[in-house]
Design a protein around this motif. Structure first.
Motif, PDB file in Angstrom:
ATOM      1  N   LEU A   1       0.790  -1.099  -0.877  1.00  0.00           N
ATOM      2  CA  LEU A   1       0.015  -0.055   0.056  1.00  0.00           C
ATOM      3  C   LEU A   1       1.009   1.073  -0.214  1.00  0.00           C
ATOM      4  CD1 LEU A   1      -2.737   0.961   0.398  1.00  0.00           C
ATOM      5  CD2 LEU A   1      -3.125   0.701   2.849  1.00  0.00           C
ATOM      6  N   GLN A   2       2.388   0.832   1.019  1.00  0.00           N
ATOM      7  CA  GLN A   2       2.798   2.338   0.462  1.00  0.00           C
ATOM      8  C   GLN A   2       2.921   3.024  -0.723  1.00  0.00           C
ATOM      9  OE1 GLN A   2       5.529   1.877   3.548  1.00  0.00           O
ATOM     10  NE2 GLN A   2       6.988   3.219   2.489  1.00  0.00           N
TER      11      GLN A   2
ATOM     12  N   SER B   1       2.563  17.082   6.079  1.00  0.00           N
ATOM     13  CA  SER B   1       3.083  16.371   8.097  1.00  0.00           C
ATOM     14  C   SER B   1       3.326  15.071   6.975  1.00  0.00           C
ATOM     15  CB  SER B   1       1.918  16.685   8.468  1.00  0.00           C
ATOM     16  OG  SER B   1       2.668  17.843   8.090  1.00  0.00           O
ATOM     17  N   GLY B   2       3.024  13.873   6.284  1.00  0.00           N
ATOM     18  CA  GLY B   2       3.169  12.556   6.365  1.00  0.00           C
ATOM     19  C   GLY B   2       1.697  11.736   7.176  1.00  0.00           C
ATOM     20  N   TYR B   3       2.193  11.029   7.028  1.00  0.00           N
ATOM     21  CA  TYR B   3       0.934   9.768   7.168  1.00  0.00           C
ATOM     22  C   TYR B   3       1.342   8.746   7.890  1.00  0.00           C
ATOM     23  CZ  TYR B   3       2.529   6.652   3.167  1.00  0.00           C
ATOM     24  OH  TYR B   3       3.065   5.373   2.751  1.00  0.00           O
ATOM     25  N   ALA B   4      -0.026   7.573   8.228  1.00  0.00           N
ATOM     26  CA  ALA B   4       0.895   5.848   9.157  1.00  0.00           C
ATOM     27  C   ALA B   4      -0.673   5.760   8.024  1.00  0.00           C
ATOM     28  CB  ALA B   4       0.040   6.803   9.867  1.00  0.00           C
ATOM     29  N   LEU B   5      -0.174   3.896   8.081  1.00  0.00           N
ATOM     30  CA  LEU B   5      -1.115   2.840   7.735  1.00  0.00           C
ATOM     31  C   LEU B   5      -0.827   1.871   8.725  1.00  0.00           C
ATOM     32  CD1 LEU B   5      -0.098   2.433   4.120  1.00  0.00           C
ATOM     33  CD2 LEU B   5      -1.643   4.475   4.381  1.00  0.00           C
TER      34      LEU B   5
ATOM     35  N   TRP C   1     -11.289   1.052   4.810  1.00  0.00           N
ATOM     36  CA  TRP C   1     -11.700   1.040   3.457  1.00  0.00           C
ATOM     37  C   TRP C   1     -11.455  -1.217   3.670  1.00  0.00           C
ATOM     38  CZ3 TRP C   1      -7.034   4.181   2.815  1.00  0.00           C
ATOM     39  CH2 TRP C   1      -6.590   2.823   2.242  1.00  0.00           C
ATOM     40  N   THR C   2     -11.792  -1.652   2.871  1.00  0.00           N
ATOM     41  CA  THR C   2     -11.544  -3.401   2.597  1.00  0.00           C
ATOM     42  C   THR C   2     -10.962  -3.677   1.021  1.00  0.00           C
ATOM     43  OG1 THR C   2     -13.689  -3.853   1.880  1.00  0.00           O
ATOM     44  CG2 THR C   2     -13.009  -3.628   4.194  1.00  0.00           C
ATOM     45  N   ALA C   3     -10.476  -4.598   0.525  1.00  0.00           N
ATOM     46  CA  ALA C   3      -9.966  -4.245  -0.450  1.00  0.00           C
ATOM     47  C   ALA C   3      -9.268  -6.211  -1.188  1.00  0.00           C
ATOM     48  CB  ALA C   3      -8.698  -3.690  -1.574  1.00  0.00           C
ATOM     49  N   GLY C   4      -9.134  -6.307  -1.968  1.00  0.00           N
ATOM     50  CA  GLY C   4      -8.752  -8.106  -2.771  1.00  0.00           C
ATOM     51  C   GLY C   4      -7.651  -8.037  -2.441  1.00  0.00           C
ATOM     52  N   ASP C   5      -6.680  -6.880  -3.143  1.00  0.00           N
ATOM     53  CA  ASP C   5      -5.430  -6.060  -3.505  1.00  0.00           C
ATOM     54  C   ASP C   5      -4.754  -5.477  -2.464  1.00  0.00           C
ATOM     55  OD1 ASP C   5      -2.946  -6.024  -4.341  1.00  0.00           O
ATOM     56  OD2 ASP C   5      -3.514  -6.428  -6.361  1.00  0.00           O
ATOM     57  N   PRO C   6      -4.471  -4.885  -1.930  1.00  0.00           N
ATOM     58  CA  PRO C   6      -4.132  -3.700  -0.857  1.00  0.00           C
ATOM     59  C   PRO C   6      -3.703  -2.425  -2.251  1.00  0.00           C
ATOM     60  CG  PRO C   6      -2.212  -5.734  -0.260  1.00  0.00           C
ATOM     61  CD  PRO C   6      -3.949  -6.189  -1.293  1.00  0.00           C
ATOM     62  N   ALA C   7      -3.009  -3.030  -3.194  1.00  0.00           N
ATOM     63  CA  ALA C   7      -2.132  -2.369  -4.003  1.00  0.00           C
ATOM     64  C   ALA C   7      -3.356  -1.310  -4.633  1.00  0.00           C
ATOM     65  CB  ALA C   7      -1.675  -2.760  -4.957  1.00  0.00           C
TER      66      ALA C   7
ATOM     67  N   SER D   1       1.610   1.975  -3.383  1.00  0.00           N
ATOM     68  CA  SER D   1       0.729   2.740  -4.431  1.00  0.00           C
ATOM     69  C   SER D   1       0.639   4.500  -3.805  1.00  0.00           C
ATOM     70  CB  SER D   1      -0.746   1.952  -3.811  1.00  0.00           C
ATOM     71  OG  SER D   1       0.149   0.999  -4.503  1.00  0.00           O
ATOM     72  N   VAL D   2       1.090   4.298  -2.874  1.00  0.00           N
ATOM     73  CA  VAL D   2       0.996   6.135  -2.058  1.00  0.00           C
ATOM     74  C   VAL D   2       1.795   6.645  -3.118  1.00  0.00           C
ATOM     75  CG1 VAL D   2       1.106   7.565  -0.393  1.00  0.00           C
ATOM     76  CG2 VAL D   2      -0.219   5.490   0.073  1.00  0.00           C
ATOM     77  N   GLU D   3       3.039   6.334  -2.828  1.00  0.00           N
ATOM     78  CA  GLU D   3       4.426   7.162  -3.102  1.00  0.00           C
ATOM     79  C   GLU D   3       4.076   6.801  -4.961  1.00  0.00           C
ATOM     80  OE1 GLU D   3       7.342   4.718  -2.052  1.00  0.00           O
ATOM     81  OE2 GLU D   3       7.268   5.040  -0.125  1.00  0.00           O
ATOM     82  N   LYS D   4       3.115   6.166  -5.688  1.00  0.00           N
ATOM     83  CA  LYS D   4       3.236   5.660  -7.115  1.00  0.00           C
ATOM     84  C   LYS D   4       2.129   7.634  -7.851  1.00  0.00           C
ATOM     85  CE  LYS D   4       1.910   3.050 -10.993  1.00  0.00           C
ATOM     86  NZ  LYS D   4       1.314   2.568 -11.216  1.00  0.00           N
ATOM     87  N   VAL D   5       1.304   7.095  -6.253  1.00  0.00           N
ATOM     88  CA  VAL D   5       0.566   8.311  -6.519  1.00  0.00           C
ATOM     89  C   VAL D   5       1.167   9.931  -6.851  1.00  0.00           C
ATOM     90  CG1 VAL D   5      -1.707   9.879  -6.405  1.00  0.00           C
ATOM     91  CG2 VAL D   5      -1.668   7.067  -5.882  1.00  0.00           C
ATOM     92  N   ALA D   6       1.672  10.090  -5.441  1.00  0.00           N
ATOM     93  CA  ALA D   6       2.385  11.267  -5.237  1.00  0.00           C
ATOM     94  C   ALA D   6       3.516  11.038  -6.509  1.00  0.00           C
ATOM     95  CB  ALA D   6       3.220  11.200  -4.239  1.00  0.00           C
ATOM     96  N   LYS D   7       3.895  10.745  -6.614  1.00  0.00           N
ATOM     97  CA  LYS D   7       4.711  10.673  -8.141  1.00  0.00           C
ATOM     98  C   LYS D   7       4.283  11.163  -9.599  1.00  0.00           C
ATOM     99  CE  LYS D   7       8.770   8.352 -10.774  1.00  0.00           C
ATOM    100  NZ  LYS D   7       9.685   6.924 -10.714  1.00  0.00           N
ATOM    101  N   SER D   8       3.276  10.819  -9.758  1.00  0.00           N
ATOM    102  CA  SER D   8       1.939  11.145 -10.933  1.00  0.00           C
ATOM    103  C   SER D   8       1.594  12.870 -10.695  1.00  0.00           C
ATOM    104  CB  SER D   8       1.136  10.099 -11.055  1.00  0.00           C
ATOM    105  OG  SER D   8       0.180  10.360  -9.703  1.00  0.00           O
TER     106      SER D   8
END
Length: 295
Positions: free
Chosen positions: A193-194, A269-273, A247-253, A196-203
């Protein structure tokens, strides 16, 4: 005769889709036009298994026909999952015992529970049933029926289990399909999941947001599974938290659209998972329960 059943689990919801041939509860209407068609010629060297013995050759033949058909339609092949094979065979035995086709007999669990009982993690399930005289005719009959054809050609399915039993001159057939989930440990799921978060930020050409440690989130995610409900109230009360997403997900990505929208803005300020894979009443095949908080 042939029957079809399909169940899907979606983000934050559970939905059981009853296809046109079904009668509640998960019992399909009998198709009187699909009874035994032709008596197949006996193939040289063919040995019919003893009564009560599964026809492994027929199961392998049907598996090959399913994948051949999927290949002809540009779809990835399915793989055999022994847990699904066990589920399919158990159900085929019940059909022979009752001399009828049904997706659920008295005292038999529904499809999702049957798969879960075999320890198969899945978020999308389906089942085709047929009574015929040979495998080729059974496969063709199912392909000629739109609901059953959809199960065979469902691109989201990746595994199958097949059970074939002889009863007199007929064969009872069960095809069990599922989308088998990738299994991660909790730290691995959070790392996915991390990413995926970084991928969105990079985009969005943002700096990589800082992931902070918040151990309570994983237990809170597991508590959501115990309660069979996503709930962001407790995460939102943690010190310094500005927003909480659950949320729920079948794939954490897979990041939900609402979370992705939030990630379209910087997280200075960051985030946590926190993530927890667990079954629940609404998700008997298991699902990832996820919490993300921002600061």
């Amino acid at each position: 005769m042939r029957y079809d059943m399909s169940a899907k689990v979606r983000w934050r919801t559970t939905r059981i889709a009853l296809l046109p041939l079904l009668l509640l509860p998960l019992l399909a209407a009998q198709d009187t036009n699909s009874h035994i068609i032709h008596k197949p010629p006996t193939r040289p060297g063919t040995v019919t298994p003893a009564p009560g013995q599964f026809d492994t050759d027929a199961e392998a033949q049907l598996f090959g026909l399913i994948n051949q058909t999927r290949s002809e339609h540009g779809l990835l092949p399915l793989t055999v999952d022994s847990r699904l094979t066990q589920a399919a065979r158990k159900h085929t035995e019940l059909m022979v015992e009752h001399s009828q086709l049904s997706h659920q007999f008295q005292d038999e669990p529904p499809l999702q529970i049957r798969f879960s009982d075999e320890n198969l993690p899945s978020d999308h399930e389906g089942e085709n049933l047929d009574l015929n005289q040979d495998i080729g005719s059974a496969h063709q009959a199912l392909m000629d029926s739109p609901p059953h054809r959809r199960s065979i050609l469902d691109p989201s399915f990746n595994v199958v289990g097949i059970g074939v039993l002889h009863s007199g001159k007929n064969i009872y057939v069960t095809e069990d399909f599922a989308h088998r989930l990738s299994m991660y440990s909790e730290p691995e799921a959070e790392a996915v999941l991390q990413g995926s978060v970084e991928k969105v930020a990079k985009s969005h050409e943002f700096p990589t947001p800082v992931r902070k440690s918040q151990p309570q989130l994983r237990q809170m995610a597991c508590n959501m599974a115990l309660n069979d409900s996503v709930d962001g109230h407790d995460p939102a009360k943690l010190p310094g938290v500005a927003e909480a997403f659950v949320w729920t997900a079948g794939d954490p990505a897979n990041v939900p659209s609402g979370v992705e929208k939030r990630l379209s803005q910087p997280l200075p300020s960051g985030y946590a998972l926190g993530a927890c894979f667990a079954p629940s009443v609404g998700h008997p095949g298991g699902v990832y329960w996820v919490i993300m908080v921002t600061y």
